[in-house]
Write a protein that holds these residues in place. Sequence first.
Motif, PDB file in Angstrom:
ATOM      1  N   ALA A 228       0.838  -1.198   0.000  1.00 43.34           N
ATOM      2  CA  ALA A 228       0.000   0.000   0.000  1.00 43.34           C
ATOM      3  C   ALA A 228       0.875   1.251   0.000  1.00 43.34           C
ATOM      4  N   ASN A 229       1.807   1.295   0.917  1.00 40.61           N
ATOM      5  CA  ASN A 229       2.675   2.473   1.019  1.00 40.61           C
ATOM      6  C   ASN A 229       3.432   2.731  -0.275  1.00 40.61           C
ATOM      7  N   SER A 230       3.888   1.657  -0.892  1.00 32.90           N
ATOM      8  CA  SER A 230       4.725   1.848  -2.079  1.00 32.90           C
ATOM      9  C   SER A 230       3.922   2.466  -3.225  1.00 32.90           C
ATOM     10  N   HIS A 231       2.608   2.502  -3.106  1.00 35.66           N
ATOM     11  CA  HIS A 231       1.798   3.146  -4.134  1.00 35.66           C
ATOM     12  C   HIS A 231       1.018   4.335  -3.593  1.00 35.66           C
ATOM     13  N   GLY A 232       1.393   4.791  -2.426  1.00 37.27           N
ATOM     14  CA  GLY A 232       0.710   5.929  -1.837  1.00 37.27           C
ATOM     15  C   GLY A 232      -0.746   5.630  -1.538  1.00 37.27           C
TER      16      GLY A 232
ATOM     17  N   MET B 113       5.688  -8.335  -2.198  1.00 39.80           N
ATOM     18  CA  MET B 113       4.428  -8.196  -2.945  1.00 39.80           C
ATOM     19  C   MET B 113       4.467  -6.916  -3.784  1.00 39.80           C
ATOM     20  N   LEU B 114       4.164  -7.055  -5.040  1.00 40.40           N
ATOM     21  CA  LEU B 114       4.243  -5.919  -5.946  1.00 40.40           C
ATOM     22  C   LEU B 114       2.945  -5.720  -6.695  1.00 40.40           C
ATOM     23  N   GLU B 115       2.763  -4.496  -7.118  1.00 41.15           N
ATOM     24  CA  GLU B 115       1.662  -4.240  -8.032  1.00 41.15           C
ATOM     25  C   GLU B 115       2.059  -4.854  -9.370  1.00 41.15           C
ATOM     26  N   ILE B 116       1.110  -5.479 -10.072  1.00 41.71           N
ATOM     27  CA  ILE B 116       1.484  -6.069 -11.348  1.00 41.71           C
ATOM     28  C   ILE B 116       0.777  -5.401 -12.512  1.00 41.71           C
ATOM     29  N   ASN B 117       0.141  -4.258 -12.242  1.00 40.38           N
ATOM     30  CA  ASN B 117      -0.279  -3.446 -13.380  1.00 40.38           C
ATOM     31  C   ASN B 117      -0.213  -1.976 -12.995  1.00 40.38           C
ATOM     32  N   ASP B 118      -0.521  -1.162 -13.939  1.00 38.01           N
ATOM     33  CA  ASP B 118      -0.315   0.271 -13.786  1.00 38.01           C
ATOM     34  C   ASP B 118      -1.604   1.015 -13.467  1.00 38.01           C
ATOM     35  N   ALA B 119      -2.542   0.310 -12.890  1.00 34.53           N
ATOM     36  CA  ALA B 119      -3.880   0.877 -12.767  1.00 34.53           C
ATOM     37  C   ALA B 119      -3.883   2.266 -12.128  1.00 34.53           C
ATOM     38  N   PHE B 120      -3.054   2.467 -11.106  1.00 33.85           N
ATOM     39  CA  PHE B 120      -3.092   3.743 -10.390  1.00 33.85           C
ATOM     40  C   PHE B 120      -2.238   4.815 -11.064  1.00 33.85           C
ATOM     41  N   ASN B 121      -1.610   4.441 -12.150  1.00 34.58           N
ATOM     42  CA  ASN B 121      -0.817   5.418 -12.896  1.00 34.58           C
ATOM     43  C   ASN B 121      -1.671   5.923 -14.046  1.00 34.58           C
TER      44      ASN B 121
ATOM     45  N   ASP C 213      -1.607   7.959 -16.397  1.00 33.35           N
ATOM     46  CA  ASP C 213      -1.205   8.165 -17.780  1.00 33.35           C
ATOM     47  C   ASP C 213      -0.488   6.955 -18.385  1.00 33.35           C
ATOM     48  N   HIS C 214      -0.862   5.768 -17.906  1.00 33.33           N
ATOM     49  CA  HIS C 214      -0.278   4.604 -18.561  1.00 33.33           C
ATOM     50  C   HIS C 214      -0.975   4.389 -19.900  1.00 33.33           C
ATOM     51  N   ASN C 215      -0.336   3.619 -20.753  1.00 29.63           N
ATOM     52  CA  ASN C 215      -0.905   3.375 -22.076  1.00 29.63           C
ATOM     53  C   ASN C 215      -1.946   2.267 -21.982  1.00 29.63           C
ATOM     54  N   HIS C 216      -3.207   2.699 -21.887  1.00 32.14           N
ATOM     55  CA  HIS C 216      -4.227   1.697 -21.601  1.00 32.14           C
ATOM     56  C   HIS C 216      -4.538   0.796 -22.801  1.00 32.14           C
ATOM     57  N   ASP C 217      -4.355   1.324 -23.990  1.00 29.38           N
ATOM     58  CA  ASP C 217      -4.539   0.467 -25.166  1.00 29.38           C
ATOM     59  C   ASP C 217      -3.643  -0.766 -25.085  1.00 29.38           C
ATOM     60  N   HIS C 218      -2.489  -0.549 -24.496  1.00 33.82           N
ATOM     61  CA  HIS C 218      -1.551  -1.659 -24.357  1.00 33.82           C
ATOM     62  C   HIS C 218      -2.118  -2.730 -23.428  1.00 33.82           C
ATOM     63  N   CYS C 219      -2.776  -2.291 -22.331  1.00 29.33           N
ATOM     64  CA  CYS C 219      -3.425  -3.242 -21.426  1.00 29.33           C
ATOM     65  C   CYS C 219      -4.422  -4.090 -22.198  1.00 29.33           C
ATOM     66  N   VAL C 220      -5.264  -3.408 -22.995  1.00 26.06           N
ATOM     67  CA  VAL C 220      -6.357  -4.104 -23.664  1.00 26.06           C
ATOM     68  C   VAL C 220      -5.822  -5.061 -24.717  1.00 26.06           C
ATOM     69  N   SER C 221      -4.868  -4.589 -25.525  1.00 24.53           N
ATOM     70  CA  SER C 221      -4.396  -5.476 -26.592  1.00 24.53           C
ATOM     71  C   SER C 221      -3.638  -6.654 -25.989  1.00 24.53           C
ATOM     72  N   GLY C 222      -2.925  -6.415 -24.911  1.00 28.92           N
ATOM     73  CA  GLY C 222      -2.247  -7.519 -24.237  1.00 28.92           C
ATOM     74  C   GLY C 222      -3.244  -8.535 -23.708  1.00 28.92           C
TER      75      GLY C 222
ATOM     76  N   LYS D  96     -12.794   4.038  -7.481  1.00 33.22           N
ATOM     77  CA  LYS D  96     -13.170   2.670  -7.840  1.00 33.22           C
ATOM     78  C   LYS D  96     -12.117   1.908  -8.635  1.00 33.22           C
ATOM     79  N   THR D  97     -10.969   2.505  -8.834  1.00 34.54           N
ATOM     80  CA  THR D  97      -9.915   1.788  -9.567  1.00 34.54           C
ATOM     81  C   THR D  97      -9.413   0.594  -8.758  1.00 34.54           C
ATOM     82  N   ALA D  98      -9.190  -0.521  -9.453  1.00 36.45           N
ATOM     83  CA  ALA D  98      -8.659  -1.723  -8.813  1.00 36.45           C
ATOM     84  C   ALA D  98      -7.324  -2.082  -9.448  1.00 36.45           C
ATOM     85  N   ALA D  99      -6.289  -2.149  -8.639  1.00 34.81           N
ATOM     86  CA  ALA D  99      -4.964  -2.512  -9.137  1.00 34.81           C
ATOM     87  C   ALA D  99      -4.632  -3.905  -8.625  1.00 34.81           C
ATOM     88  N   GLU D 100      -4.363  -4.800  -9.548  1.00 30.56           N
ATOM     89  CA  GLU D 100      -4.045  -6.154  -9.123  1.00 30.56           C
ATOM     90  C   GLU D 100      -2.679  -6.180  -8.471  1.00 30.56           C
TER      91      GLU D 100
END
Lengths: 162, 162
Positions: free
Chosen positions: A136-140, B1-9, B11-20, B118-122
């Motif tokens: 949690a902390n690492s992502h604010g 434990m790490l975040e494995i996507n960029d949901a909370f960022n 300005d990530h390239n979301h098209d890339h998420c979808v095509s992946g 409501k954003t969910a980051a895996e």
Amino acid sequence: MLEINDAFNSDHNHDHCVSGALDNAKAICQENGQRLTPIRELVLRLVWGSHKPLGAYELLPALAEAGFNSAPPTVYRALDFLHQLGLIHKIGSLNAFVGCSNPEHPHPSAFMICTECKTAAEIETSELQASFNRVANSHGFQLEEENIELLGLCKDCLGSES
Amino acid sequence: MLEINDAFNSDHNHDHCVSGALDNAKAICQENGQRLTPIRELVLRLVWGSHKPLGAYELLPALAEAGFNSAPPTVYRALDFLHQLGLIHKIGSLNAFVGCSNPEHPHPSAFMICTECKTAAEIETSELQASFNRVANSHGFQLEEENIELLGLCKDCLGSES
DNA sequence: CAATTATTGTTATATTATAACAATACATTT
DNA sequence: AAATGTATTGTTATAATATAACAATAATTG
């Protein structure tokens, strides 16, 4: 991480669970200046009737029998009240409620849930909190609530498979 | 434990998420001898439309627009199909579905969820599995599925509070 | 006791999910 | 290609879960 109740031990003294839960509830209501009204107490007793999470609509007949109004808002209000005080937990994947084993110490909702017999045993996750806080902390991210559900088969149900 | 996507960022390239996600889906269906039909592909695209978990009924209008039947069973079937292949996760406490970031490697459902936007980051929980297995084993519990939800406020929503 | 607040009663409706069966599309064998 | 069986989708109906809105009553406070 330890189990903090005896849910999977089928010959535990369940009356003890219930009376303990009621004692806790009374104390916690007192501390918070809230009232454990007859409806709320009955709903708490019903939820504590077993270690199987119960849906709101499963509680309504017993409310009716006890002479209370038994429309959905009645039971949802009582469930919300108990939930806010940490006296019960909601199992999101089951839309069902189960008694909290240790309400004196507010803590995240964490359970092992048997998909066969539906029993839910609360588990203690304090040793995992450091990991959760770290991510949690690492992502604010400001962590405010947790729902941890471990689903599978309990010992008894594994043993009685054909 | 790490975040494995960029949901909370944001300005990530979301098209890339979808095509992946679509590439993964096609490969996984192939491997399993399943068909990614137009309805299933559309539902997957819609779920991946953002990192906000979507309820089944939020998907129906888009199905109708695309000319498909848009009665509930249509979307629930597609969601069940995608869920069984591990292409999406269900967030129990929200009754909503969100794309899986790493379906090639089956893994438990674990998310940080912002209660504001409501954003969910895996998140990746492999380092917690030892703890979960330990508590399960100590009770003879056969662990089969996990739902891990960390609820709170993401960085952006914390920043924009009054 | 009067005023205020908390709780409960009541009716209606919103939201989420599935059952059951018919129709169509796809795949396989011949 | 025709016949068959299976998978998928269409369709209608309904079940299961949850909340909105307002009225009535009970408890608490001044």
